[in-house]
Scaffold this motif. Structure first.
Motif, PDB file in Angstrom:
ATOM      1  N   ILE B 653       2.274  90.862 116.490  1.00 33.11           N
ATOM      2  CA  ILE B 653       1.261  90.700 115.434  1.00 33.11           C
ATOM      3  C   ILE B 653       0.327  89.542 115.779  1.00 33.11           C
ATOM      4  O   ILE B 653      -0.901  89.664 115.686  1.00 33.11           O
ATOM      5  CB  ILE B 653       1.923  90.469 114.050  1.00 33.11           C
ATOM      6  CG1 ILE B 653       2.596  91.767 113.589  1.00 33.11           C
ATOM      7  CG2 ILE B 653       0.882  90.008 113.020  1.00 33.11           C
ATOM      8  CD1 ILE B 653       3.278  91.677 112.244  1.00 33.11           C
ATOM      9  N   ALA B 654       0.914  88.464 116.242  1.00 30.96           N
ATOM     10  CA  ALA B 654       0.093  87.310 116.618  1.00 30.96           C
ATOM     11  C   ALA B 654      -0.902  87.690 117.715  1.00 30.96           C
ATOM     12  O   ALA B 654      -2.079  87.321 117.664  1.00 30.96           O
ATOM     13  CB  ALA B 654       0.994  86.157 117.072  1.00 30.96           C
ATOM     14  N   GLU B 655      -0.439  88.431 118.694  1.00 32.72           N
ATOM     15  CA  GLU B 655      -1.321  88.896 119.777  1.00 32.72           C
ATOM     16  C   GLU B 655      -2.451  89.762 119.220  1.00 32.72           C
ATOM     17  O   GLU B 655      -3.611  89.648 119.615  1.00 32.72           O
ATOM     18  CB  GLU B 655      -0.525  89.725 120.791  1.00 32.72           C
ATOM     19  CG  GLU B 655       0.489  88.953 121.601  1.00 32.72           C
ATOM     20  CD  GLU B 655      -0.110  88.469 122.914  1.00 32.72           C
ATOM     21  OE1 GLU B 655      -1.213  88.924 123.270  1.00 32.72           O
ATOM     22  OE2 GLU B 655       0.528  87.627 123.571  1.00 32.72           O
ATOM     23  N   LEU B 656      -2.065  90.665 118.333  1.00 35.01           N
ATOM     24  CA  LEU B 656      -3.043  91.620 117.816  1.00 35.01           C
ATOM     25  C   LEU B 656      -4.092  90.947 116.939  1.00 35.01           C
ATOM     26  O   LEU B 656      -5.245  91.379 116.900  1.00 35.01           O
ATOM     27  CB  LEU B 656      -2.333  92.736 117.037  1.00 35.01           C
ATOM     28  CG  LEU B 656      -1.507  93.697 117.893  1.00 35.01           C
ATOM     29  CD1 LEU B 656      -0.641  94.594 117.016  1.00 35.01           C
ATOM     30  CD2 LEU B 656      -2.415  94.552 118.790  1.00 35.01           C
ATOM     31  N   LYS B 657      -3.674  89.909 116.253  1.00 35.36           N
ATOM     32  CA  LYS B 657      -4.633  89.187 115.401  1.00 35.36           C
ATOM     33  C   LYS B 657      -5.770  88.635 116.246  1.00 35.36           C
ATOM     34  O   LYS B 657      -6.907  88.523 115.785  1.00 35.36           O
ATOM     35  CB  LYS B 657      -3.915  88.040 114.666  1.00 35.36           C
ATOM     36  CG  LYS B 657      -2.975  88.541 113.556  1.00 35.36           C
ATOM     37  CD  LYS B 657      -3.631  88.435 112.185  1.00 35.36           C
ATOM     38  CE  LYS B 657      -2.937  89.252 111.120  1.00 35.36           C
ATOM     39  NZ  LYS B 657      -1.826  88.592 110.463  1.00 35.36           N
ATOM     40  N   ALA B 658      -5.440  88.317 117.502  1.00 35.42           N
ATOM     41  CA  ALA B 658      -6.463  87.794 118.407  1.00 35.42           C
ATOM     42  C   ALA B 658      -7.392  88.904 118.910  1.00 35.42           C
ATOM     43  O   ALA B 658      -8.476  88.626 119.410  1.00 35.42           O
ATOM     44  CB  ALA B 658      -5.799  87.082 119.579  1.00 35.42           C
ATOM     45  N   SER B 659      -6.936  90.146 118.837  1.00 32.29           N
ATOM     46  CA  SER B 659      -7.783  91.270 119.282  1.00 32.29           C
ATOM     47  C   SER B 659      -7.594  92.448 118.323  1.00 32.29           C
ATOM     48  O   SER B 659      -6.914  93.413 118.645  1.00 32.29           O
ATOM     49  CB  SER B 659      -7.416  91.676 120.710  1.00 32.29           C
ATOM     50  OG  SER B 659      -6.040  91.986 120.797  1.00 32.29           O
ATOM     51  N   PRO B 660      -8.214  92.339 117.137  1.00 32.68           N
ATOM     52  CA  PRO B 660      -7.986  93.339 116.076  1.00 32.68           C
ATOM     53  C   PRO B 660      -8.291  94.779 116.497  1.00 32.68           C
ATOM     54  O   PRO B 660      -7.670  95.706 116.002  1.00 32.68           O
ATOM     55  CB  PRO B 660      -8.925  92.883 114.959  1.00 32.68           C
ATOM     56  CG  PRO B 660      -9.227  91.450 115.240  1.00 32.68           C
ATOM     57  CD  PRO B 660      -9.158  91.286 116.717  1.00 32.68           C
ATOM     58  N   SER B 661      -9.238  94.951 117.440  1.00 34.79           N
ATOM     59  CA  SER B 661      -9.572  96.327 117.827  1.00 34.79           C
ATOM     60  C   SER B 661      -8.362  97.011 118.467  1.00 34.79           C
ATOM     61  O   SER B 661      -8.194  98.226 118.357  1.00 34.79           O
ATOM     62  CB  SER B 661     -10.762  96.336 118.781  1.00 34.79           C
ATOM     63  OG  SER B 661     -10.385  95.747 120.005  1.00 34.79           O
ATOM     64  N   ASN B 662      -7.529  96.222 119.130  1.00 34.95           N
ATOM     65  CA  ASN B 662      -6.321  96.812 119.712  1.00 34.95           C
ATOM     66  C   ASN B 662      -5.393  97.336 118.620  1.00 34.95           C
ATOM     67  O   ASN B 662      -4.786  98.401 118.771  1.00 34.95           O
ATOM     68  CB  ASN B 662      -5.582  95.796 120.583  1.00 34.95           C
ATOM     69  CG  ASN B 662      -6.285  95.587 121.910  1.00 34.95           C
ATOM     70  OD1 ASN B 662      -6.911  96.514 122.429  1.00 34.95           O
ATOM     71  ND2 ASN B 662      -6.214  94.376 122.440  1.00 34.95           N
ATOM     72  N   ALA B 663      -5.289  96.584 117.541  1.00 39.81           N
ATOM     73  CA  ALA B 663      -4.456  97.044 116.429  1.00 39.81           C
ATOM     74  C   ALA B 663      -5.021  98.340 115.857  1.00 39.81           C
ATOM     75  O   ALA B 663      -4.282  99.294 115.582  1.00 39.81           O
ATOM     76  CB  ALA B 663      -4.382  95.968 115.352  1.00 39.81           C
ATOM     77  N   ALA B 664      -6.347  98.383 115.719  1.00 40.05           N
ATOM     78  CA  ALA B 664      -6.979  99.592 115.186  1.00 40.05           C
ATOM     79  C   ALA B 664      -6.709 100.794 116.090  1.00 40.05           C
ATOM     80  O   ALA B 664      -6.464 101.900 115.618  1.00 40.05           O
ATOM     81  CB  ALA B 664      -8.475  99.349 115.044  1.00 40.05           C
TER      82      ALA B 664
END
Lengths: 465, 865
Positions: B653-664
């Motif tokens: 989650i911490a990683e993804l917060k830095a690159s929200p498009s990856n989470a999307a």
């Protein structure tokens, strides 16, 4: 890879099982190899079998008999793939001339390679016993004409390991629009542990399938998943006691390294314009020239065995697409430039002394003109001919400017210094630093070797420095 | 090797050589060519494959090597034996002498002896065995003072037996019975998934594929045969009938359509349709393949070795090979591209079958000298090899009779070979490890009596489900697979079966399990092969122009055995996990462990899609981490495992917060993956309403391919460009082009967000380059003509921008002038998936996708334990 190998070996010594391998490996464990002259091997296989008579084996007598019916004694009891009845003899339409100090006869189709005559050993007396593509390719590369035997590259990496921990030790590159007839078995590991199998790298898209992380997964996320996997696998290892779990984790770590190292080594776009001009390479293409340049990059990065297959050398003369004029000429032109460039480039970089380069097909072509279906067509070509063909070798440990072996006046049989695929295999293993007679692996009650069950294969000392 | 032989010879000096191990191979290698079973090449009437004659004539005098003429000749300097080739080595001669001095004992190979039902042995720990299998296993263990392992935990065993019997984790019907092992096993045996799993095992042997093989490797329809095998296993068709129908249903009385489909077994041989090939040559190869395959599958014999010469080790002469050939030589198929004869099943479906030739068309079978079909020798009649019992009395001497012979009670091999193969799939290794070779070069059985006990029982009813149930009900099967260092050292390969087997899942199960755990797996049985997602470009390696078109709907998620199997280009993830490609009969897969497998199960979008769906389901649970374990591994995580997984989730989650498009992207992974579902034509080609291009047939000069270039003085016209040699009504030329080169430009307007995965459907026989807004986007060096989709390269994909874009093409004729040339370009792209700024919940779900990907890659997941 070295680490994987070391782990593998340790498991065996501990008596564990790993992958397909078994305890016998400990018994079969090779002694630390003596330093071979060839740290790396580049094997250029022209799949389909190029015509020695158009390229290397000059036969003025055959030219004299051009168009005359083939004498009966050459046909009796012989099997051909396509020749029927009595074919006519076919002299080469190409001019030959002596080259360099060695005086090697070479065809006008090899303008660039000719200039390197004094760098290579040309063997005009190769002879095999297989006359169909797949079996002959399998025999050349696995020591057996049937499917199911380990390939030369697998044997070499099994016997000697590899220099680069982040790249596979045995890489295969293909060009010509098709895989070789013998298929993926030509770079398989068969009964040898699978870490030794050739990794087929593609020049389109990802060099190795599934090399990139999925969309949305970054490299640092991947690192974290691997770390978690390692911890969770360690718990399973603790429960199960099975060393196979460690081996799997090593493969995941190697995969992680390959994600960086493979695209880097496979990217030729950063090569200088001079280099591209030398080879005739264009980034992004699938071509034999690109693969030759990649081969240099791979050995430069410590890959042990680089196997190239270039498809499309089966010049039967059934149409314009496979005759010795319209089809062979452009193909050999590309090849001539690329092989000359490879040798030149390796030499300039000081790599030729430690790299063995081998070029050849799986058999030769008939001195007779193919008459498919019993009639001579409009185009000229030759049928499969196992009795005599030409290969060349250059680089580490091989004599420079040697002409070895002879065929008869029409190039039908070898008359002097016959050399077989088993001799070639023995010699390559020897140059790599392995003993061809002792390099073995116990499988199904037999001690399997690349050179087969008998000791007929010879290390060709005459060819070596 | 040399040192190895020296070592062996040294041993041989010390103790009498073993006939099977040392003497038979030596004689076979050095003597039998002239003194073997082959009467045509036999010299001096002497045979050394059997010894009645040799001992009668003093060639071998048992106990007295000095008196034996065999020894005299091999040591004779002037007239040595063998007369050609290298002399026997001193060690080989010593070995022969020692053998003769020790009495020249010879023996029949164990596997050729009739199967006798052995008694069930008594054991010291009578409360361990659950059935007779265990008495045999325990007897050996007691002899070695090794204790069997305890039973595996309930859920471990439940997962194991479900994967073994159905190739999948248990379904709901089985799970309902999990507390009663026998009822649970019965539920699995009754599941339609059972037939799918064992059909795949059989299809490896049948070298099943959906293409013809060789260079062209065109499609063929033979999947009805695959379906027949699935039904046969689900219906528990007795193995003898299963055999007879596949080999000879066409010769049985009044066969049903279904029976005839079974003969597809031997129609799986490859067909070479390459121009100029001799059909007879490849028909001959197919017949040889049928003999080799039949020998391996039913009798564990390497009969293929005898096609050029008498078998070096096993009792099959060169002549006998062609006598077997005669059984298979009378079918109507003849390596024709049409793959005839076929059986029409419906309007659209015809499947390949065997059909016996009419009497007047029967072929004469001849021995091919050195295996060469161009040098036929003596004519032979069909016959079974002399070393085995004769045909059953009532059997006709044809293919049907041969099939009946294979499953006759007197045949010493079929039952042994078959039970051994089933045993190996369940127990991790065969009682005879060399499942493919029961000949003299094969490995000896670890438990010969158990093998015969199983084989004798199997011969009574040929009941496959009964046999499998017997094995999985045994205590030996149910043991825990955990191994102590001491046992690992004593028995690394588990030859004693003192623990449960632990091995990596088969390729199909690796995939199917992931889909099942994700709730994606379709339960649809049967039907034409399907094309699940596959990377672009995998199918472009050969001349064949067939395309991989991703299936729709649930066909994307069918079990792996329904995936289209192309011999020359097998489904990549299957290949990476050691599935065979259908070129030859594969008796057992050699299991490997490579980085390519790691890359596949981590990165293959098919696995990633499963991870996404799995995560979606788990995220709805109160304890997603535990749910992941339960879905994939059928067990609850330990506290430490739970913590570790939650830690990974938090870190991700911490990683993804830095690159929200990856989470999307991760939460919509599946939607993004199937770009073909969102395809839209941007530039129509001549197949519909072609758009006009600007074109020029002479060099337009520098800068012509950039967006800014002014092309207003170029000609304008739609595709097709070019000319045909012969007028072609269906594809009329709309813009004439007959020069060496052609330059084309077109402008298109795009809106943000941009579409993706731009590809150009192009029909041409020329080579061409494409630029997008001046960026080089595609280079096609001519490989073959036709109508194909060309995916633009990465630079090209990125070169499009919102607003006006220019696509520029330079075409260069490939063929000879005057031979006709055509160019018809179009442009297709996939509309973008709208990616929102992820919500807090979506960050968490995206991180569960990454965790699920991790769980699907655990050693435990990939292993049947």
């Amino acid at each position: 890879m070295k680490q994987v190998l070391a782990n593998t070996r340790r498991h065996f010594l501990q008596g564990g099982s790993l992958g397909l391998a078994n305890l016998f490996l400990a018994e079969a464990q090779q002694k630390p190899a003596r330093a071979g002259k060839a740290k790396s091997i580049i094997y250029l296989h022209m799949a389909g079998a190029p015509s020695q008579l158009e390229l290397f084996d000059y036969k003025p007598e055959l030219v004299k008999y051009n168009g005359k019916p083939c004498p009966d004694e050459l046909l009796k009891g012989k099997r051909f793939a396509f020749i029927k009845g009595v074919p006519n003899m076919l002299g080469t339409p190409y001019k030959f001339a002596r080259q360099g100090q060695s005086g090697a006869m070479m065809s006008e189709l090899l303008p660039r390679f000719s200039k390197l005559a004094d760098e290579v050993t040309i063997v005009r007396s190769m002879s095999t016993d297989q006359f169909n593509h797949a079996p002959a390719q399998l025999f050349m590369h696995t020591g057996n004409s049937r499917f199911g035997f380990a390939s030369m590259g697998a044997w070499v990496t099994y016997g000697l390991g590899t220099e680069n921990q982040d790249l596979p030790g045995f890489v295969v590159l293909t060009s010509g629009g098709n895989n070789p007839d013998g298929g993926k078995s030509l770079w398989g590991s068969a009964f040898l542990p699978s870490v030794y199998q050739g990794v087929h790298c593609r020049s389109h898209g990802e060099p190795v399938l599934f090399l990139s992380d999925p969309e949305g997964v970054t490299r640092s996320m991947r690192r974290k998943t691997l770390d978690a996997m390692k911890d969770l696998n360690a718990m399973e290892r603790e429960r199960s006691g099975d060393p196979e779990t460690d081996a799997r984790m090593s493969q995941y770590e190697l995969a992680y390294k390959m994600q960086i190292s493979v695209p880097k080594v496979m990217d030729i776009s950063k090569e200088s314009p001079e280099t591209h001009a030398l080879y005739g390479t264009q980034p992004g293409k699938t071509s034999f020239a690109n693969n030759c340049l990649l081969a240099r990059r791979l050995v430069e990065n410590g890959v042990r065995f680089v196997q190239l297959y270039d498809w499309g050398w089966d010049h039967h003369g059934t149409s314009k697409r496979d005759d010795i004029e319209h089809a062979l000429k452009p193909h050999i032109a590309e090849c001539d430039q690329a092989i000359a460039a490879l040798l030149t480039d390796l030499k300039q970089r000081g790599l030729l002394d430690q790299t063995l380069v081998v070029w050849g097909g799986e058999f030769g072509r008939t001195p007779m003109r193919e008459n498919r279906g019993g009639t001579e067509g409009a185009f000229r070509g030759r049928d499969h001919h196992p009795y005599a063909f030409t290969i060349w070798m250059a680089g580490a440990g091989v004599k420079k400017g040697l002409n070895y072996g002879e065929t008869d006046d029409i190039g039908y049989y070898v008359v002097k210094d016959k050399m077989t695929p088993r001799d070639l295999q023995s010699t390559i293993l020897h140059l790599a630093g392995a003993d061809p007679y002792t390099l073995h692996y116990p499988y199904l009650g037999l001690n399997q070797r690349l050179i087969g069950p008998t000791d007929e294969g010879r290390i060709m000392k005459d060819l070596l420095i | 090797m040399r040192t190895f032989w020296l070592a062996l010879a040294a041993t041989a000096m010390a103790q009498p050589p073993d006939f099977q191990r040392d003497i038979r191979p030596l004689l076979a290698k050095r003597c039998l060519a002239c003194h073997g079973p082959d009467e045509h090449s036999r010299q001096a009437g002497l045979r050394l494959d059997r010894f009645d004659g040799a001992t009668k004539t003093g060639v071998i005098v048992p106990g007295r090597s000095a008196k034996s003429r065999l020894v005299a000749r091999v040591t004779n300097e002037k007239l040595p034996m063998p007369p050609t080739g290298p002399r026997l080595t001193a060690n080989e001669i010593a070995m022969l002498k020692n053998w003769i001095d020790a009495g020249a004992a010879s023996a029949n190979h164990w596997a050729y002896e009739k199967i006798q039902l052995p008694g069930v042995p008594e054991v010291k720990q009578p409360d361990w065995p659950r059935n007779a299998i265990d008495n045999f296993i325990l007897k050996t263990l007691e002899g070695q003072s090794v204790r069997p392992s305890k039973e595996a935990p309930r859920n471990t065993l439940a997962r194991r037996v479900a994967l073994d019997l159905t190739g999948l984790p248990p379904d709901a019907a089985a799970m309902a019975k999990i507390d009663n092992y026998e009822a649970y096993v019965d539920a699995l045996l009754a599941s339609p998934r059972f037939g799918e799993r064992w059909a795949k095992v059989w299809l490896d042997l049948a070298r099943y594929a959906d293409t013809q093989g060789y260079e062209k490797d065109n499609k063929r329809t033979i999947w009805p045969y695959r379906d027949w095998v699935i039904r046969a296993y689900n219906d528990n068709l007795p193995f003898d009938k299963f055999t007879i129908l596949q080999l000879a249903a066409d010769l049985t009385e009044d066969p049903s359509v279904d029976d005839l489909i079974a003969t597809g077994f031997h129609r799986n041989t490859m067909t070479n349709t390459e121009g100029g090939t001799d059909d007879e040559e490849f028909r001959d190869l197919a017949i040889r393949d049928r003999i080799a395959t039949t020998g391996q599958v039913w009798m564990g014999q390497t009969w293929g070795c005898a096609q050029c010469h008498t078998h070096k080790y096993d009792p099959l002469t060169h002549k006998e090979f062609y006598q077997l050939y005669a059984y298979f030589n009378q079918t109507a198929d003849d390596d024709h591209p049409s793959d005839r004869p076929v059986l029409k099943l419906s309007k659209d479906v015809s499947t390949l079958v065997l059909k016996e030739l009419d009497a007047y068309k029967r072929r004469t079978t001849r021995i091919y000298e050195r295996g060469n079909f161009l040098t036929p020798g003596e004519a032979v009649e069909a016959a079974t090899p002399a070393a085995f019992p004769a045909m059953p009395a009532k059997a006709q001497n044809n293919r049907l009779g041969f099939a009946q012979w294979l499953v006759s009670k007197d045949n010493p091999l079929t039952a042994r070979v078959t039970v051994n193969r089933f045993w190996s799939r369940l127990m991790g290794r065969g009682i005879v490890e060399s499942e493919e070779d029961f000949g003299t070069q094969g490995t000896a059985p670890t438990h010969p009596e158990l093998l015969d006990w199983l084989a004798a029982g199997f011969q009574k009813d040929w009941d496959v489900k009964r046999l499998l149930k017997l094995i999985v009900m045994s205590a030996a099967y149910r043991q825990d697979s955990a191994v102590t260092p001491a046992l690992l050292e004593k028995d690394p390969l588990n030859k004693l079966y003192a623990r449960g087997a632990r091995f990596r899942l088969d390729a199909e199960a690796v995939r199917d399990q992931a889909l099942a755990a994700a709730g994606l797996l379709s339960g649809k049985l049967y039907g034409p092969p399907v094309m699940p997602w596959q990377p672009d470009g995998v199918w472009l390696v050969t001349y064949n122009s067939d395309r991989w078109v991703t299936s729709q709907g649930e066909d994307r998620y069918r079990r792996a055995l329904y995936t289209f199997m192309r011999r020359s280009s097998a489904y990549p993830s299957m290949m990476n996990f050691d599935a065979p490609n259908g070129e030859t009969c594969t008796i057992r897969r050699i299991r490997t462990n490579t980085p390519l497998q790691a890359l596949t199960s981590m990165n293959d979008p098919a696995f990633m899609e499963a991870a996404q769906r799995l995560a979606e389901r788990a995220a709805k649970d109160a304890n997603p981490a535990a749910k992941l374990f339960e879905s994939v591994l059928l067990r609850q995580p330990s506290k430490t495992e739970l913590q570790r997984v939650q830690q990974l989730h938090a870190a991700t989650i911490a990683e993804l917060k830095a690159s929200p498009s990856n989470a999307a992207k991760l939460v919509k992974y599946s939607e993004v993956l199937y770009a073909e579902d969102r395809e839209s034509t941007l530039i129509p080609d001549a197949r519909t309403k072609p758009r006009e291009w600007r074109f020029k047939t002479s060099d337009p000069g520098a800068g012509w391919n950039t967006a800014e270039f002014n092309d207003s003085n170029w000609s304008a016209g739609p595709g097709y460009f070019g000319y045909f040699n012969k007028p072609n009504e269906s594809t009329p030329i709309k813009s004439a082009w007959d020069t060496d080169q052609l330059w084309l430009r077109i402008a298109i307007d795009l809106e943000a967000p941009l579409p993706a995965r731009f590809k150009m459907p192009i029909r041409t026989n020329s080579q061409f380059d494409v630029w997008v807004n001046g960026v080089h986007a595609l280079n096609n060096i001519f490989e073959r003509g036709g109508h194909f989709d060309y995916l633009l390269n990465d630079d090209g994909q990125r070169a499009f921008k919102p607003g006006r874009n220019v696509v520029a093409i330079r075409v260069t004729r490939h063929g000879a002038r005057g031979s006709g040339q055509v160019f018809d370009p179009g442009l297709v792209a996939s509309l973008p998936v709208k990616l929102n700024k992820p919500s807090r919940d979506e960050f968490s779900r995206a991180a569960w996708v990454v965790v699920a990907n991790t769980i699907l890659n655990l050693d435990e997941t990939l292993t049947r334990r």
